[in-house]
Structure formats: structure tokens, C-alpha cells
Design a protein around this motif. Sequence first.
Motif, PDB file in Angstrom:
ATOM      1  N   HIS A  77      -5.868  -7.903  -0.923  1.00 27.54           N
ATOM      2  CA  HIS A  77      -5.560  -8.711   0.106  1.00 27.54           C
ATOM      3  C   HIS A  77      -6.784  -8.644   1.124  1.00 27.54           C
ATOM      4  O   HIS A  77      -7.647  -8.208   0.943  1.00 27.54           O
ATOM      5  CB  HIS A  77      -4.261  -8.383   0.759  1.00 27.54           C
ATOM      6  CG  HIS A  77      -4.186  -6.986   1.551  1.00 27.54           C
ATOM      7  ND1 HIS A  77      -3.110  -6.191   1.401  1.00 27.54           N
ATOM      8  CD2 HIS A  77      -5.357  -6.237   1.919  1.00 27.54           C
ATOM      9  CE1 HIS A  77      -3.378  -4.934   2.139  1.00 27.54           C
ATOM     10  NE2 HIS A  77      -4.742  -5.016   2.455  1.00 27.54           N
ATOM     11  N   HIS A 121      -7.322  -9.708   5.673  1.00 29.75           N
ATOM     12  CA  HIS A 121      -6.628  -9.608   7.161  1.00 29.75           C
ATOM     13  C   HIS A 121      -7.689  -9.736   8.183  1.00 29.75           C
ATOM     14  O   HIS A 121      -8.701  -9.352   7.846  1.00 29.75           O
ATOM     15  CB  HIS A 121      -5.391  -8.492   7.189  1.00 29.75           C
ATOM     16  CG  HIS A 121      -5.827  -7.122   6.701  1.00 29.75           C
ATOM     17  ND1 HIS A 121      -6.719  -6.472   7.356  1.00 29.75           N
ATOM     18  CD2 HIS A 121      -5.397  -6.485   5.756  1.00 29.75           C
ATOM     19  CE1 HIS A 121      -7.131  -5.258   6.766  1.00 29.75           C
ATOM     20  NE2 HIS A 121      -6.162  -4.995   5.540  1.00 29.75           N
ATOM     21  N   ARG A 123       0.756  -1.152   0.218  1.00 27.69           N
ATOM     22  CA  ARG A 123      -0.102   0.011   0.206  1.00 27.69           C
ATOM     23  C   ARG A 123       0.852   1.234   0.130  1.00 27.69           C
ATOM     24  O   ARG A 123       2.055   1.255   0.672  1.00 27.69           O
ATOM     25  CB  ARG A 123      -0.780  -0.017   1.316  1.00 27.69           C
ATOM     26  CG  ARG A 123      -2.009  -1.073   1.385  1.00 27.69           C
ATOM     27  CD  ARG A 123      -3.045  -0.872   0.362  1.00 27.69           C
ATOM     28  NE  ARG A 123      -3.993  -1.860   0.485  1.00 27.69           N
ATOM     29  CZ  ARG A 123      -4.268  -2.978  -0.296  1.00 27.69           C
ATOM     30  NH1 ARG A 123      -3.300  -3.402  -1.273  1.00 27.69           N
ATOM     31  NH2 ARG A 123      -5.371  -3.805  -0.214  1.00 27.69           N
ATOM     32  N   HIS A 176      -9.907  -6.985  -0.157  1.00 27.77           N
ATOM     33  CA  HIS A 176     -10.172  -5.739  -0.769  1.00 27.77           C
ATOM     34  C   HIS A 176      -8.850  -5.058  -1.415  1.00 27.77           C
ATOM     35  O   HIS A 176      -7.580  -5.673  -1.038  1.00 27.77           O
ATOM     36  CB  HIS A 176     -10.404  -4.645   0.517  1.00 27.77           C
ATOM     37  CG  HIS A 176      -9.219  -4.692   1.574  1.00 27.77           C
ATOM     38  ND1 HIS A 176      -9.374  -5.728   2.604  1.00 27.77           N
ATOM     39  CD2 HIS A 176      -8.538  -3.831   1.818  1.00 27.77           C
ATOM     40  CE1 HIS A 176      -8.517  -5.656   3.560  1.00 27.77           C
ATOM     41  NE2 HIS A 176      -8.023  -4.365   3.095  1.00 27.77           N
TER      42      HIS A 176
HETATM   43 FE   LIG Z   1      -5.811  -3.943   3.840  1.00 29.36          FE
END
Ligand SMILES: [Fe+2]
Length: 309
Positions: A105, A107, A69, A147
Motif C-alpha cells: 500500500h 499513504h 498490518r 511498500h
Molecule cells: Fe504503510
Amino acid sequence: MLLTRKEDLSSPYYANLHTRHFAPGWARPEPSMWAEPKPKFKPAVWRFAEAKQALDASHNMVPADQTERRNLIMVNPIEGNTYASTRHLVAAYQCVMARDRARTHRHSANALRLVLKGKPGIATIVNGTAIDMIPGDVLLTPGGCWHGHVNETDETGYWIDFLDIPFVQLCEAMFFEPYPDGEMEPVTSRGPTPMRIPAGEALGPGRDAKTVEVGAGIMPTIAMHLMRQPAGGRIDVGKTTVNHLYAVSSGKARFKVEAGTDEVLGVGDLIAVPCWHTHTIEAPEDTVIFRVSDEPLLKKLGLARNGAA
Ligand SMILES: [Fe+2]
């Protein structure tokens, strides 16, 4: 009782305890309980203009494929901290540049974002649903949701991320999974979706003072509120165990926090107000503030509590 003579702790008795991984409760270097909260985190302010300049400059320094990111984490300036903005939450400025993408990814940490600059064609894809990023909108990605972000326009999109990563780390319950082969998740829908909270819709028309919770119950650890104040409006917040992050969504807001902070924030600026700090929010002009807190987490644990008025 605290020992005062240094030689006490180096005696064979204490040396023996140390080798067996015991610590004498009567000789702790600092107390383990205290009368009321004494937060280590500090009030702190971050400015969108500074973040935007630095993010723009990163374009030539960090290729997109070298970063999961493109973001700047708002690190609370206390000793030893390298990540969290408040005890349980972290905020970060993020951008996705023209024709760029942030791969998919998922999480275990919960995440959400407040869009600062965006337009149709700049989108977050949540579990296959593409959501255009429109300024003022709040987009949710609860823990476990795939997302990613795409930008099919010629302008950069910017937003603020909010996540409960510090809390998930504390729980040692972190799971992270990239989408197979580092790809974007295919778009299967364009909504509508409860993961998009449109700007203004929750508050309705008008300019009267109003605070509404949005996305209630979707994420177990994080509460979100939109707070509208007309010019001249004021909100007083007493001592609470809840930790707050405030970002200005429109207009300007002045934050006075006990222990000396007095700052006027514009659109995209953010202030962290750790627990047990009384504070006042004033509106020098009509404003909408987006508040993110760990209130649901503390409530579930029976730890949400206010100080004496
Ligand atoms: Fe994320």
C-alpha cells in the motif's frame, strides 16, 4: 477574565451566542495560550518482550488477510488518546510471520522502521526494490512510496514502525491507497537503495560516544539519529519543543525523565519523551540508541525552541 457565576453562562445572552456557534473569549473554560509548553503527552515505556509475546499470540486470533498490518500500536496513556505515541508521531511493533506477507500500500504519511529480528528472505519492498530486513537496519518509506513486507523464511521478522500519522491526521491531509487487487508489488530491483540505512555503517567502527543523523532530509517531518555511548556514557537533554522517541538498538540504556520516570531499556524497548521534559540517558553498558523526532517539522514551522539551560 473567567466568569465565576454559573448562571451567567445560562443567561439568554450566552444561550443566544451558543446557538450561533460563538464562544465568548472572556469566558473560556480554559486558556488558549500559556507562558511555555505544557505537554499533555506523558513519558511512557513499551517493552519488546511483551509486544513479541502478544504478536505471536495474534497468529491464532487474527488471520493475515484480516489485517493490513500485524502490529501493536504504542498508545500514549493520556486521557482521550487512542493512537499517538507523541503529539505528532506514532510507533508500533510489527511482525511478518513465516511465509506470510503484508500487502503493498501507500499513504501520504511518512514511515520508517527499525529492524529488531530479521534475516535475508524477510524483506520490505519499497517502490519495487526488495530490501532484506537485517537487525539494526533502518528502512525508509517516505510518503507516497509503495511498500509491503514478505517473509520467505521459517522465522518471524519483527521491527518497530515510526510514522507521522498523528500529524497528517491533524492536517486533514491523509491519503491511503492499497496496491491494485490487494496484491504485492512485483520486485524489480534488489538495491542498493537510499531507503536502507545499514546498521553500524553510519556510526563507523569503534565504541566512542557519537551521535549521527541518518537519512537527513529524506522525510520532511521526521529526523532520525543513531546515538552510540560506551559503558559509563551519559547524555543530558534540556527542555525542548521537540518530541522524542528512543528505541534501544543494542546494549542497554537507562532513561531518567523529569516527573519520575527512571527505566532501564533493553534491545527493542522504546520510550516516548514528550516535549519540554528534561531527561538523562545513561549507558550501563555499550549501547546504540535510535532516536526519532519531529525536529524537522518544528524547525520548518519556526517552533523549534529550547528552554533556559
Ligand atoms: Fe504503510
